[in-house]
Design an enzyme around this catalytic site. Structure first.
Site, mmCIF file in Angstrom:
data_model
loop_
_atom_site.group_PDB
_atom_site.id
_atom_site.type_symbol
_atom_site.label_atom_id
_atom_site.label_comp_id
_atom_site.label_asym_id
_atom_site.label_seq_id
_atom_site.Cartn_x
_atom_site.Cartn_y
_atom_site.Cartn_z
ATOM 1 N N ARG A 132 -21.446 -0.823 73.895
ATOM 2 C CA ARG A 132 -20.666 -1.190 75.090
ATOM 3 C C ARG A 132 -19.165 -1.177 74.844
ATOM 4 O O ARG A 132 -18.408 -1.833 75.550
ATOM 5 C CB ARG A 132 -21.103 -2.564 75.613
ATOM 6 C CG ARG A 132 -22.540 -2.560 76.091
ATOM 7 C CD ARG A 132 -22.912 -3.872 76.741
ATOM 8 N NE ARG A 132 -24.290 -3.821 77.213
ATOM 9 C CZ ARG A 132 -24.931 -4.844 77.763
ATOM 10 N NH1 ARG A 132 -24.293 -6.003 77.919
ATOM 11 N NH2 ARG A 132 -26.175 -4.738 78.160
ATOM 12 N N LYS A 154 -8.040 9.203 78.297
ATOM 13 C CA LYS A 154 -9.107 9.932 78.972
ATOM 14 C C LYS A 154 -10.109 10.428 77.935
ATOM 15 O O LYS A 154 -9.724 11.062 76.948
ATOM 16 C CB LYS A 154 -8.548 11.134 79.735
ATOM 17 C CG LYS A 154 -7.816 10.782 81.009
ATOM 18 C CD LYS A 154 -7.428 12.076 81.714
ATOM 19 C CE LYS A 154 -6.682 11.827 83.003
ATOM 20 N NZ LYS A 154 -6.307 13.084 83.681
ATOM 21 N N GLU A 196 1.856 22.643 77.137
ATOM 22 C CA GLU A 196 1.921 21.271 77.636
ATOM 23 C C GLU A 196 3.314 20.676 77.446
ATOM 24 O O GLU A 196 3.777 19.885 78.267
ATOM 25 C CB GLU A 196 0.869 20.410 76.920
ATOM 26 C CG GLU A 196 -0.573 20.781 77.252
ATOM 27 C CD GLU A 196 -0.972 20.404 78.678
ATOM 28 O OE1 GLU A 196 -0.251 19.599 79.305
ATOM 29 O OE2 GLU A 196 -2.001 20.917 79.163
ATOM 30 N N LYS A 256 4.774 11.420 78.812
ATOM 31 C CA LYS A 256 3.399 11.154 79.241
ATOM 32 C C LYS A 256 3.070 9.675 79.065
ATOM 33 O O LYS A 256 2.385 9.076 79.901
ATOM 34 C CB LYS A 256 2.407 12.020 78.466
ATOM 35 C CG LYS A 256 0.989 11.814 78.973
ATOM 36 C CD LYS A 256 0.009 12.855 78.515
ATOM 37 C CE LYS A 256 -1.358 12.618 79.154
ATOM 38 N NZ LYS A 256 -2.370 13.591 78.715
ATOM 39 N N GLU A 266 -4.627 7.099 86.964
ATOM 40 C CA GLU A 266 -4.366 8.343 87.683
ATOM 41 C C GLU A 266 -4.566 8.212 89.187
ATOM 42 O O GLU A 266 -5.324 8.937 89.819
ATOM 43 C CB GLU A 266 -5.266 9.467 87.146
ATOM 44 C CG GLU A 266 -4.758 10.853 87.485
ATOM 45 C CD GLU A 266 -5.495 11.947 86.739
ATOM 46 O OE1 GLU A 266 -5.172 13.109 86.983
ATOM 47 O OE2 GLU A 266 -6.363 11.648 85.903
ATOM 48 N N ARG A 270 0.468 9.704 87.669
ATOM 49 C CA ARG A 270 -0.132 10.416 86.536
ATOM 50 C C ARG A 270 -0.608 11.809 86.930
ATOM 51 O O ARG A 270 -0.815 12.667 86.080
ATOM 52 C CB ARG A 270 -1.283 9.597 85.952
ATOM 53 C CG ARG A 270 -1.775 10.144 84.610
ATOM 54 C CD ARG A 270 -2.685 9.184 83.883
ATOM 55 N NE ARG A 270 -3.196 9.785 82.672
ATOM 56 C CZ ARG A 270 -3.983 9.168 81.792
ATOM 57 N NH1 ARG A 270 -4.313 7.892 81.986
ATOM 58 N NH2 ARG A 270 -4.440 9.779 80.717
ATOM 59 N N ASN A 274 -0.567 16.963 85.588
ATOM 60 C CA ASN A 274 -1.506 18.037 85.890
ATOM 61 C C ASN A 274 -0.815 19.255 86.485
ATOM 62 O O ASN A 274 -1.485 20.144 87.028
ATOM 63 C CB ASN A 274 -2.590 17.539 86.854
ATOM 64 C CG ASN A 274 -3.554 16.586 86.184
ATOM 65 O OD1 ASN A 274 -4.147 16.917 85.160
ATOM 66 N ND2 ASN A 274 -3.685 15.388 86.734
ATOM 67 N N HIS A 277 -2.366 22.640 86.233
ATOM 68 C CA HIS A 277 -3.763 22.466 85.881
ATOM 69 C C HIS A 277 -4.733 22.776 87.013
ATOM 70 O O HIS A 277 -5.870 23.159 86.765
ATOM 71 C CB HIS A 277 -4.007 21.036 85.385
ATOM 72 C CG HIS A 277 -3.497 20.786 84.013
ATOM 73 N ND1 HIS A 277 -2.161 20.951 83.679
ATOM 74 C CD2 HIS A 277 -4.125 20.397 82.869
ATOM 75 C CE1 HIS A 277 -1.997 20.647 82.388
ATOM 76 N NE2 HIS A 277 -3.170 20.319 81.878
ATOM 77 N N HIS A 281 -6.979 25.242 85.437
ATOM 78 C CA HIS A 281 -8.355 24.888 85.098
ATOM 79 C C HIS A 281 -9.339 25.872 85.710
ATOM 80 O O HIS A 281 -10.367 26.197 85.094
ATOM 81 C CB HIS A 281 -8.670 23.471 85.593
ATOM 82 C CG HIS A 281 -8.296 22.411 84.615
ATOM 83 N ND1 HIS A 281 -8.182 21.076 84.953
ATOM 84 C CD2 HIS A 281 -8.002 22.465 83.288
ATOM 85 C CE1 HIS A 281 -7.840 20.369 83.892
ATOM 86 N NE2 HIS A 281 -7.712 21.190 82.876
ATOM 87 N N HIS A 293 -6.854 26.660 76.579
ATOM 88 C CA HIS A 293 -6.450 25.786 77.683
ATOM 89 C C HIS A 293 -4.977 25.963 78.027
ATOM 90 O O HIS A 293 -4.604 26.147 79.190
ATOM 91 C CB HIS A 293 -6.739 24.328 77.296
ATOM 92 C CG HIS A 293 -6.148 23.318 78.240
ATOM 93 N ND1 HIS A 293 -6.731 23.006 79.456
ATOM 94 C CD2 HIS A 293 -5.028 22.560 78.142
ATOM 95 C CE1 HIS A 293 -5.991 22.105 80.066
ATOM 96 N NE2 HIS A 293 -4.960 21.797 79.307
#
Length: 1621
Positions: A132, A154, A196, A256, A266, A270, A274, A277, A281, A293
């Site tokens: 947990r 993330k 990035e 960031k 987000e 935030r 992206n 992206h 993506h 990427h």
């Protein structure tokens, strides 16, 4: 004692938990152990990273932990997993969790993630859920992970449905950024991370972005030199480049971290990280794993910045800066980048696919897509992602645009065009060569100027920086100091002709540096640039002593240029091709070893204004060029340039581009509105500035021009006038704009024929394309007539209303072509401009400005979705299968012959349009034409066409006249009908047609050569039809004669099919398939059955035709590898090859004459294991469409082709099926990966059959494949799935694959793929694996000792490699023995002969309709139905009779009008059933005992049986039979009138011929067959012996039992051998 380490800390979420530095492993161990107490520290990494760093971590952690008290001392564990995205899965997560549980890890465990983004995401998610939630630490080893995925908490894993869809926000306790790890990182991975870094600066910090723009070389050098002795661990030991690298990383992380701190989950801010992206993506989803990427996000940033530009909130200056910055870090910036375009998967990057992928984005709000929008570098439109409509995104992504005609809504327009390309390129070079610093304003931000700047940086000729938000370029000149680029570095110039010409001379000025190992400078370009001439310039430089070599074609790039310096002195140059040659030498001349005198030779100098521009600009930089004069003061083409250096002015403002200004001015002219262009006026340096006064004013426009601006007001729309002659030599680039205006110049005051004659533009043939030819070809699409001249062209204007709409303009990758036709598109509806991005050369934001500043709406168009304008196979499978078939073709092509045969096979009426015409008009066609003329006939013929299609819309074959396509009206009628019914073009060799027409007299003569008529009609036939039937008689003869024997010949006792049989079979197959009456699809391509196709690998299939039956043993279909075909003239060459369409057509036709097996039409590309060029989409789909037109059953289409093109193809496939395929030869494809599931989903969406091929490295790869296939087949409505692994290791997958396994044969020249097996090999393997158990088959009857059946079936079983055995089972009755046998588990089936055909019936569960009708069973088949085994009774006797008749029927008989059956026993019932199935309308029945015959009449009330009292005399004077079947024993018949046996008179044989069948087995030549051979018409009667019928019915039994076609040739040979023994 702790190792001293200097660490820069960054705060996130209120804690300084991000530690940045070099060689941090001791610091990491000390910090983790001292601040995060635990019983167990677990380091998880992958095998790649472990090889570099694991031992160091183990050593340092052991040392650190050893300092702690022994009692309760924590453990240090490490776990290494496979690298790559496949580990980031549920299975990968479970393996880590199992490791933790196995080692009794508890809730106080500290987990450390050492690796890139995959490790960080995966391990973080494990930490978030294990016990947990346990604490974890991020130790990223890639730049991408350092600046992106490790920061923010993330965590996630991938699923087959998408990436990162299951995860959690789980913040690490620490993030350790050790920049020394980057020293082992491949350069491509470093660039991947820099995407990035650039992204973060672009959205947040312009100063940081500016630093990144200018310091790429220094940043790269920081990772290229390993830091010895832990240099950099302390600040004292850090190098300048290390400081720079760390500051870049830290700065990006800090941004960031701040954003995450403000918006951890987000919800808004935030979103900004992206940027790039949303689209990136989607691109990554298609291209992974080939593209990284960061590379995909780089392209995504540019595309999303273009979205912002199209909204009018982001300028081209910012977009240009972003593009240059990303390029500086070796990142792709467009989907046309060679690294992307070369990938097979890039063909999937169509608009619809990308938008569909973007739907699944966590930022979205429902269906609304969100994109981060820039307003300038360092600033976003909102502090969150912005809702953007699909239309805007689609327009950006589309490869073409459609202009919506209308009046400019912004009129009167006032605008400035981008900076002049010509001036921008010149001033960049001048400032770079000059001394001092120069600030350039209004520089063109385009492909051309980026190429020039990049080249000058590669040559180390200058440094560049930006001011004023990118509005000003600061150039620090190198004073002429230039260096050879690094070894292996080529200067790539794309299609930038100006840069190529200028830099050719510049490269002669290069000096060889002492530390350089490179000896020459290489300049190169794209394919078109390698065609554009540079020879005259190279010749002049070589003559002056420069060492320049052509590396490929003579006279074109690429060039290798030695650093010998420019000698100078007197230089002679031919300047009749391009003024850029002159400017090239002029610009570099001050740096020659001697003062230069440049003499221009070769006649008229092209584009003198551009030479004058160069001289004027050189003067602005301190160098005065003197043009010499003769004694009379006349200017000569001789220029003197002093030896000196340029002195850079403090600032230089670049004029707007005058060539570009012609487009908005022309839009005003053509629409009758007003436009003012700033910064272009009468004092311009550019010749094209004269366009408004010298061209537009003469065409009726009002022109006002001041020194600095130009205003044009057009006449009312449609009132431009043709001015006649225009000399455009001073403004050659503007001729394209003048040409599109001339196309509609018809107003009052126009010269005769509305002609505009443009001259002085010969040099335009060697620009980005041959522009003169391009204008002629593209204007023709609008219906505009032109004429090419030596020095230009003439355009004949037409009223706007008469121009053709919905034209697709090919732009030749030429910016001038695209922008010129956008002018014409503003008044002509539906115009599509292909290759929209070619405008980036000079006006990158033209399409945005056209909409936002001028007010003409622009829409995106995805060319992959365009539908061909010609007729095409049916658009949906629901098309009415009863729709009538219209047949087209030249007179003499065989329309009537093929049409009547098709009507017979379909049991449809045949209607000949000529006969219909003559019946309606009561006059022959020839007489009608003679009386009324051809135009009247064509009009009447068109009305007949409409009437036929209306009167007979279904169930008919309609044969039309050869000239029906001559009128546009008729062609439109046919094309419209092709949308709902088949229109078939019968094609035949033209010489055969000519020969036939020379003998035919019923129709009127053409009055012109037949070949001319054929050439005229051929494209019309293709336009109107959606299918083609190939009636090539030459191919027919070759393919038939290539089989076992000459047609109609009997070798010994073996029958060889006739020519007419092959034609009849093909007509039956073709028309049955295209109508849908009987689609010719493989029946075994269904669940729970195994199916196979043979892969042909011949360059020419005709040598294989005699062996086709043997080659296709066991196969359900035959694959034609079209990519391996080679026309005879091309044999032996070409690694990649596009076979000619005509040759492919011949190959398909040849196959069709030898086999009715379905064809799998495959065009395999190079990247997927074939030899078809990857990029030739147009040729590939031309071949695919050909396959559909030829009625090919299966078309293999690689899913790497554009999805819309595939869907367009599928919409026209009719009853054929698409095999959507993907082949990966790399060995990297993992069957359990997300990528494979995505490929499967794509293929399942696009095709009826899915094919996926990988490559096995280990045996286990086959198990992974099998598991994947099982999962896919367990889903709802699974499609047939071909899944195999290539290579020897993958042979198991070929054995286990059940759907359409590709097989080879020992007779083939080569295997189509590594590891391919034959059908027999697979059956043997299946048996050994227990997947094909042994079976026993029997014949039940008495007496049967001499039966041919065991020979027949055992030969077939052995030939196919089946573990089956056929045995004689002779008993007195159908008793317990037979009951026991048919109940046995290994019982495979049985033949039943007399006397048990009725007695067996009570033992069976189900009878076929045929067996019930005939009242007898001769075949028993065990079947599984609903999980239970049943016994199925059938009768194949009637099939043996039917096939014997059908295959031997003479070609002159299309339909059997009457037939005779002799005898009334059980076999007669089968004969009557066969004749009824053949559609015979009158069946004569003779039997000595009339009551027995009457019983048959009563048994078949619908068969139209008529009793015959005397042979040779037919009821009601009916037609004599063309088929005779005798079912009585041979001994009971005689041809002797004195015999007591049944007398057979010769009168039963009609003179027209037919087929005679004697069911008696012996003797071979019965009295009936002997009589048939002796009558005068005997040669026209085809005799069928009883054993031949036995063979035919046995073939059908074999297929019922095995699901395989019986190998007839070898079986019949063995049976005849035994029969004759």
């Amino acid at each position: 004692m702790a190792v001293t380490t200097d660490v820069d800390k960054v705060s996130i979420l209120g804690k300084e938990s991000i530690h940045c530095g070099f060689h941090l492993i001791p610091h990491i161990a000390h910090t983790v152990v001292t601040t995060l107490s635990s019983s167990t520290y677990v380091l998880i990494t992958d095998t790649n990273v472990a090889s570099f760093h694991l031992s160091a971590f183990e050593s340092v952690f052991d040392q650190t932990l050893c300092k702690l008290p022994e009692q309760g001392r924590p453990r240090f564990l490490s776990f290494v997993i496979p690298p790559g995205e496949t580990s980031k899965s549920r299975e990968g997560k479970a393996s880590i969790e199992d490791f933790l549980l196995l080692h009794r890890c508890t809730r106080d465990t500290i987990i450390m993630a050492l690796g890139g983004g995959v490790i960080g995401d995966l391990v973080g998610f494990v930490a978030a859920t294990f016990m947990r939630g346990v604490r974890f630490v991020q130790i990223p080893t890639t730049l991408l992970a350092m600046v992106d995925s490790s920061v923010g908490g993330k965590t996630a894993i991938d699923t087959p449905l998408g990436k990162n869809l299951i995860g959690a926000f789980w913040q690490p306790e620490y993030i350790f950024i050790d920049a020394s790890f980057l020293e082992t990182l491949p350069a491509r991975e470093f660039s991947n991370g820099m995407a990035e870094v650039v992204k973060t600066a672009a959205i947040w910090d312009e100063d940081e972005f500016t630093a990144l723009e200018s310091r790429s070389a220094s940043i790269f050098s920081a990772i290229q030199t390993p830091s010895a002795d832990f240099a950099g661990r302390t600040k004292a030991t850090r190098s300048t480049s290390q400081d720079l690298l760390l500051s870049v990383i830290r700065g990006s992380i800090a941004v960031k971290a701040h954003i995450v701190t403000v918006d951890e989950r987000e919800t808004g801010l935030r979103n900004l990280v992206n940027f790039g992206h949303t689209i990136g993506h989607a691109i990554e989803a298609v291209l992974t794993p080939s593209m990284l990427h960061g590379e995909c996000v780089s392209v995504g940033m540019i595309l999303e910045a273009e979205v912002a530009r199209s909204m009018g909130v982001f300028g081209q200056v910012g977009l240009g800066r972003l593009t240059r910055c990303l390029k500086a870090y070796n990142l792709p910036v467009s989907l046309t980048d060679p690294r992307i375009a070369s990938l097979p998967a890039s063909k999937l990057l169509n608009v619809e696919r990308l938008l569909d992928i973007m739907k699944v984005d966590k930022k979205n709000s429902g269906a609304q897509k969100k994109i981060v929008i820039l307003t300038r570098i360092g600033k976003t439109y909102e502090e969150k992602a912005t809702n953007i409509s699909d239309d805007i995104i689609a327009k950006t992504l589309a490869d073409a645009v459609k202009i919506v005609p209308g009046i400019p809504t912004k009129s009167p327009v006032r605008m400035a065009t981008p900076g002049s390309k010509s001036i921008s390129n010149r001033v960049l070079l001048l400032a770079a060569l000059g001394n001092g610093t120069c600030r350039l304003k209004n520089l063109l931000h385009s492909d051309d100027t980026q190429v020039m700047m990049s080249a000058l940086m590669d040559l180390k000729g200058a440094s560049f920086a930006w001011e004023d938000g990118g509005e000003t370029l600061v150039v620090k000149g190198g004073g002429g100091s230039l260096s050879v680029p690094l070894p292996g570095k080529e200067i790539y110039l794309g299609n930038a002709g100006t840069a190529a010409r200028f830099l050719t001379t510049v490269c002669t000025l290069v000096q060889l540096s002492a530390d350089s190992s490179a000896k020459t400078t290489t300049i190169t370009g794209n394919a078109r640039m390698k065609q554009r001439p540079i020879g005259p310039l190279v010749t002049a430089l070589r003559a002056n002593g420069s060492a320049i070599d052509y590396l490929e074609g003579e006279g074109c790039l690429p060039l290798s240029i030695a650093p010998n310096g420019l000698k100078g002195g007197r230089i002679q140059l031919a300047a009749s091709v391009s003024s850029q040659y002159v400017s090239s030498i002029l610009l570099c001349a001050p740096y020659a070893a001697e003062a230069v005198t440049l003499e221009l030779t070769g006649g008229q100098v092209i584009s003198q204004p551009y030479i004058d521009m160069t001289i004027a600009m050189m003067k602005s930089f301190g160098v005065e060029v003197v043009r010499e004069k003769d004694a009379d003061g006349k200017l000569l083409d001789v220029y003197s340039i002093p030896k000196t250096t340029y002195k850079n002015p403090e600032a230089y403002s670049i004029e707007s581009d005058a060539s570009s200004a012609t487009y908005p001015l022309a839009i005003a002219a053509i629409t009758g509105t007003t436009c003012t262009v700033e910064n272009i006026g009468s004092e311009s340096l550019q010749g094209d500035a004269k366009f408004a006064k010298d061209v537009l004013e003469r065409m009726g426009c009002e022109v006002v021009q001041t020194a600095t601006e130009t205003t044009v007001t057009g006449p009312p729309k449609g009132q431009l006038k043709a001015p006649g002659y225009i000399d455009m030599e001073p403004m050659t680039d503007a001729f394209l704009t003048a040409s599109v205006l001339a196309a509609v110049a018809t107003g009052a005051g126009s010269v005769e024929r509305n002609v505009t004659r443009i001259e002085g533009i010969a040099n335009q043939r060697v620009k980005e394309c041959n522009r003169i030819k391009a204008m002629i070809d593209e204007l023709a699409k609008f219906g505009v007539e032109t004429k090419e001249l030596d020095d230009g062209l003439e355009i004949y204007g037409k009223p706007i209303a008469e121009l053709k709409e919905n034209v697709s303009v090919h732009c030749y990758d030429d910016h001038r072509v695209a922008m010129a036709f956008s002018v014409l598109a503003s008044i002509v509806g539906g115009t599509v401009l292909e290759e929209k991005r070619c405008v980036e050369k000079t006006w990158p934001n033209w399409w945005d400005d056209l909409e936002n500043k001028i007010g003409i709406r622009v829409e995106g168009v995805d060319l992959a979705g365009s539908i061909e304008s010609t007729a095409s196979p049916s658009r949906t499978l629901s098309k009415d299968p009863s729709a009538s078939v219209a047949i087209l073709g030249m007179r003499g092509s065989g329309k009537s012959f093929i049409g009547e045969m098709a009507a017979s096979t379909l049991s449809w009426p045949f209607v000949d349009a000529d006969v219909y015409f003559e019946q309606k008009h009561q006059i022959g066609v020839r007489e009608f034409v003679h009386k009324n003329g051809w135009p009247s006939f064509r009009a009447a013929e068109t009305e007949i066409l409409k009437e036929l299609l209306s009167t007979y819309p279904s169930g008919h074959i309609l044969s039309l006249g050869g000239g029906i396509v001559e009128t546009p009206e008729a062609r439109e009628v046919l094309k419209e009908y092709a949308k709902k019914g088949p229109v078939v073009h019968i094609t035949r060799e033209i010489d055969e047609v000519v020969k036939y027409l020379g003998e035919e007299t019923a129709r009127p003569a053409y009055g012109e050569p037949v070949t001319d008529v054929f050439r005229r009609r051929e494209p019309w036939f293709a336009e109107c039809c959606n299918y083609e039937f190939i009636n090539y008689t030459g191919l027919l003869t070759a393919s038939v004669n290539g089989r076992a024997s000459t047609p109609d010949e009997v070798n010994g006792d073996e029958y060889t099919a006739s020519k007419s049989t092959f034609v009849r079979d093909e007509v039956s197959r073709f028309f049955g398939h295209i109508t849908g009456q009987k689609p010719n699809l493989a029946p075994n391509l269904v669940a729970d059955k195994r199916s196979y196709f043979l892969s042909l690998t011949y360059p020419d299939v005709t040598p294989a035709l005699p062996h086709i039956e043997e080659l296709t043993t066991g196969a359900d279909a035959i694959e034609l590898r079209v990519d391996l075909l080679r026309s005879p003239k091309d044999i032996g060459g070409f690694k990649t090859y596009v076979p000619p369409v005509a040759y492919v057509t011949e190959q398909v036709a040849a196959l069709r004459r030898t086999t009715s097996l379905p064809i799998v039409f495959t065009v395999r590309t190079v990247s997927q294991g074939g030899s078809f060029p990857d990029g030739d989409e147009k040729a590939a789909f031309e071949l695919f469409n050909l396959a559909l037109r030829l009625g090919v059953e299966y078309v293999d289409v690689e899913i790497s082709w554009p999805e819309k093109r595939i869907k367009s193809l599928a919409s026209r496939k009719g009853n054929s099926q698409i095999i959507a395929s993907w082949h990966d030869w790399s060995g990297k494809m993992k069957w359990n990966s997300v990528d494979v599931k995505e490929k499967y989903d794509t293929a399942a969406r696009l095709g009826e059959v899915v094919k996926m091929v990988g490559k096995a490295t280990f045996l286990e790869d086959n198990f992974a494949l099998y598991e994947f296939v099982s999962k896919m087949r367990a889903g709802p409505n699974p499609k047939p799935f071909i899944a195999i692994n290539m290579g020897v290791e993958g042979q198991m997958s070929r054995i286990l694959n059940s759907s359409f396994s590709p097989v080879t044969h020992p007779l083939l020249p080569s295997r189509a793929a590594p590891g391919q097996l034959s059908f027999v090999q697979i059956q043997t393997a299946l048996h050994l694996m227990g997947q094909l158990p042994a079976r026993r088959f029997f014949i039940f009857g008495n007496p049967i000792a001499h039966s041919m059946s065991p020979t027949l079936h055992n030969t077939g079983f052995e030939t196919l490699g089946l573990p089956y055995k056929y045995e004689i089972f002779e008993t007195a009755d159908v008793g317990e023995e037979i009951k026991f046998t048919i109940a046995s588990p290994d019982f495979g089936g049985a033949s039943v002969t007399i006397p048990f055909k009725l007695d067996i019936i009570p033992l069976l569960d189900v009878l076929s309709p045929e067996a019930e009708a005939i009242g007898a069973v001769n075949t028993v088949v065990p079947q599984m139905r609903d999980g239970s085994r049943i016994l199925y009774g059938d009768n194949t006797d009637w099939l043996g009779i039917r096939e014997s008749i059908r295959t031997r029927l003479p070609s002159t008989i299309f339909k059997i009008e009457s037939a005779l059956v002799i005898g009334a026993g059980g076999t007669s019932r089968a004969a009557i059933y066969a004749l009824q199935n053949l559609g015979v309308p009158r069946i004569y029945l003779f039997n000595r005992t009339r009551s027995s015959a009457q019983a048959l009449v009563d048994a078949f009330p619908d068969a139209h049986i008529e009793l015959v009292d005397e042979l040779g005399t037919w009821p009601g004077n009916g037609l004599a039979p063309s088929v005779i079947v005798s079912t009585v024993p041979a001994s009971a018949t005689s041809i002797d009138t004195s015999s007591e046996s049944l007398y057979l008179p010769s009168a039963i044989f009609a003179p027209e011929g037919g087929v005679v069948v004697d069911m008696a087995y012996k003797p071979a030549m019965t009295p009936l067959l002997t009589l048939a051979a002796s009558v005068p018409s005997g040669k026209r009667w085809k005799a069928v012996k009883g054993v031949e019928v036995l063979l035919e019915q046995g073939y059908r039994q074999f297929e019922l039992w095995t699901g395989r076609r019986c190998p007839k040739k070898v079986v019949s040979h063995q049976v005849w051998a035994k029969y004759s023994a």
